[in-house]
Design a protein around this motif. Sequence first.
Motif, PDB file in Angstrom:
ATOM      1  N   LEU A 257       0.831  -1.202   0.000  1.00 14.74           N
ATOM      2  CA  LEU A 257       0.000   0.000   0.000  1.00 14.74           C
ATOM      3  C   LEU A 257       0.866   1.253   0.000  1.00 14.74           C
ATOM      4  N   GLN A 258       1.982   1.215   0.715  1.00  9.27           N
ATOM      5  CA  GLN A 258       2.854   2.391   0.727  1.00  9.27           C
ATOM      6  C   GLN A 258       3.519   2.620  -0.630  1.00  9.27           C
ATOM      7  N   GLU A 259       3.721   1.551  -1.392  1.00 11.89           N
ATOM      8  CA  GLU A 259       4.227   1.726  -2.756  1.00 11.89           C
ATOM      9  C   GLU A 259       3.182   2.394  -3.643  1.00 11.89           C
ATOM     10  N   LEU A 260       1.915   2.051  -3.438  1.00  5.00           N
ATOM     11  CA  LEU A 260       0.836   2.650  -4.227  1.00  5.00           C
ATOM     12  C   LEU A 260       0.501   4.063  -3.764  1.00  5.00           C
ATOM     13  N   LEU A 261       0.662   4.308  -2.447  1.00  9.29           N
ATOM     14  CA  LEU A 261       0.384   5.623  -1.861  1.00  9.29           C
ATOM     15  C   LEU A 261       1.642   6.112  -1.143  1.00  9.29           C
ATOM     16  N   PRO A 262       2.639   6.587  -1.884  1.00 13.47           N
ATOM     17  CA  PRO A 262       3.945   6.880  -1.283  1.00 13.47           C
ATOM     18  C   PRO A 262       3.933   7.990  -0.242  1.00 13.47           C
ATOM     19  N   LEU A 263       2.917   8.846  -0.228  1.00 11.31           N
ATOM     20  CA  LEU A 263       2.842   9.914   0.769  1.00 11.31           C
ATOM     21  C   LEU A 263       2.055   9.508   2.015  1.00 11.31           C
ATOM     22  N   ALA A 264       1.510   8.312   2.006  1.00 10.96           N
ATOM     23  CA  ALA A 264       0.696   7.851   3.136  1.00 10.96           C
ATOM     24  C   ALA A 264       1.556   7.594   4.370  1.00 10.96           C
ATOM     25  N   HIS A 265       0.958   7.839   5.528  1.00  2.39           N
ATOM     26  CA  HIS A 265       1.584   7.520   6.812  1.00  2.39           C
ATOM     27  C   HIS A 265       0.877   6.266   7.344  1.00  2.39           C
ATOM     28  N   ILE A 266       1.561   5.140   7.311  1.00  2.00           N
ATOM     29  CA  ILE A 266       0.911   3.856   7.579  1.00  2.00           C
ATOM     30  C   ILE A 266       1.387   3.286   8.915  1.00  2.00           C
ATOM     31  N   THR A 267       0.426   2.963   9.772  1.00  2.00           N
ATOM     32  CA  THR A 267       0.690   2.274  11.040  1.00  2.00           C
ATOM     33  C   THR A 267       0.213   0.835  10.899  1.00  2.00           C
ATOM     34  N   ALA A 268       1.129  -0.107  11.089  1.00  2.00           N
ATOM     35  CA  ALA A 268       0.825  -1.532  10.921  1.00  2.00           C
ATOM     36  C   ALA A 268       0.891  -2.228  12.279  1.00  2.00           C
ATOM     37  N   CYS A 269      -0.134  -3.005  12.581  1.00  2.00           N
ATOM     38  CA  CYS A 269      -0.265  -3.596  13.919  1.00  2.00           C
ATOM     39  C   CYS A 269      -0.459  -5.107  13.878  1.00  2.00           C
ATOM     40  N   ASP A 270      -0.156  -5.733  14.999  1.00  2.00           N
ATOM     41  CA  ASP A 270      -0.583  -7.103  15.265  1.00  2.00           C
ATOM     42  C   ASP A 270      -0.584  -7.319  16.770  1.00  2.00           C
ATOM     43  N   VAL A 271      -1.358  -8.297  17.205  1.00  2.00           N
ATOM     44  CA  VAL A 271      -1.510  -8.529  18.639  1.00  2.00           C
ATOM     45  C   VAL A 271      -0.372  -9.356  19.226  1.00  2.00           C
TER      46      VAL A 271
END
Length: 426
Positions: A257-271
């Motif tokens: 997703l960050q490659e498709l939306l290079p200006l996005a600020h992405i927080t990735a989570c898991d438990v």
Amino acid sequence: MKYDFAAERSAYNVLKKIFADGAYSSIELDRALANAKREAHGKITALVYGVLEKSVRLDYIISRLADHVKTSVAVLLKMGAYELLYGNEPDYAVVERYVSFAKDRMHGIHGFVNAVLRKVRGVEVPDGGNSAESLSLRFSQPKWVISHFIEDFGIDKTVSIFKSEPCRLTHVRNNSRKLDKEAFARKLDKINIGSEILRSNYGYYATHSMLSGLKSDEFTAQSLASCHAVNIYAKGLFGEIDVLDMCAAPGGKSVYLQELLPLAHITACDVHPHRVGLIRSYAARMNANLVIVENDATKFRKEWESKYGLVICDVPCSGSGLAVVSPDVVLFKSEEDVSALTELQYKILSTAARYVKVGGEIAYSTCSMYVCENEDIVNRFSAEHENFEIVNCDYPFGNNAGDMIRLFPDTDGCDGFFIAKLRRLK
């Protein structure tokens, strides 16, 4: 005659870990191939996938010939029965080889193995009808799984899905941070001289040997269905959008997703801490700039309230969309497991609703085919949350039913997958 059991031994070890320990076939097979001679790869892969694909049917046959067989012995019998029924060697050669394997591998069971394998062809399998039981044996799927598919899609579509032929090659895409699609294609062509490379909408299907010729940061293995899902997530979005991926491990969708939306600020989570570690490793290998957080997706965090323009809920699911290509995914699950998952899925989606800002979207997705994990969840959410609307995804692939996207193995050439988008209105 002295046999070299290297391929059979590798396949046996993989299958035993799957059936005895619930290990993942893809992980164990990759590990086995990495430690095997290249000339044995085809045999090992065919045995592992063949036995898994026919497991339910082979279990039925073996159950008619023997009672209470230990897992370690059952795996050996399944391998022998599979080669007898679906291989191209003479029966006597297959039986002799597996009897010899039993002598070499296990103590005191070679006579039993000989007796069972000699009778395999004589077992009649009642698979000629359209009942759930008949289709279960015909397609070697648990009966309850077939019943679920029939209830959701009808007999004709169920048969079509399970008749589809999955591609056994690994689907890969380029890491656009390192090289573009054209440069990646040229590199694959150079590695794979003399053979045509099978392409998809978003990548390529590669052999194990092809991948060994690439640098690990130049590409990633990502299923075609997953690539479709991320392109649907990104559709209509741009700029410096804040994104929360609530169930991100191992990280492939966030990274893409960050490659498709290079200006996005992405927080990735898991438990789970170890799965958070998988996201970190994935992002580091692909040179992706993610914020990575350990988080329970079912528990509300006040600091995230109404913050995100996109919240991704790629929720834990039954994995039934993988039933054709990875039959072991459903072999060890039950109807009770699915029921428990639907409650978890709805809880995660309801929590996500509190994180998305007005005008923002939730992307809900699963690699399940079951309506109860997909449309039922989204429709229930929509009915109970009047401040959200279902977004028309308008995607050129898949089956667009009621604005939600379904990908089917028989018509879309990929794993079964479901994606829906919901927009917060107020």
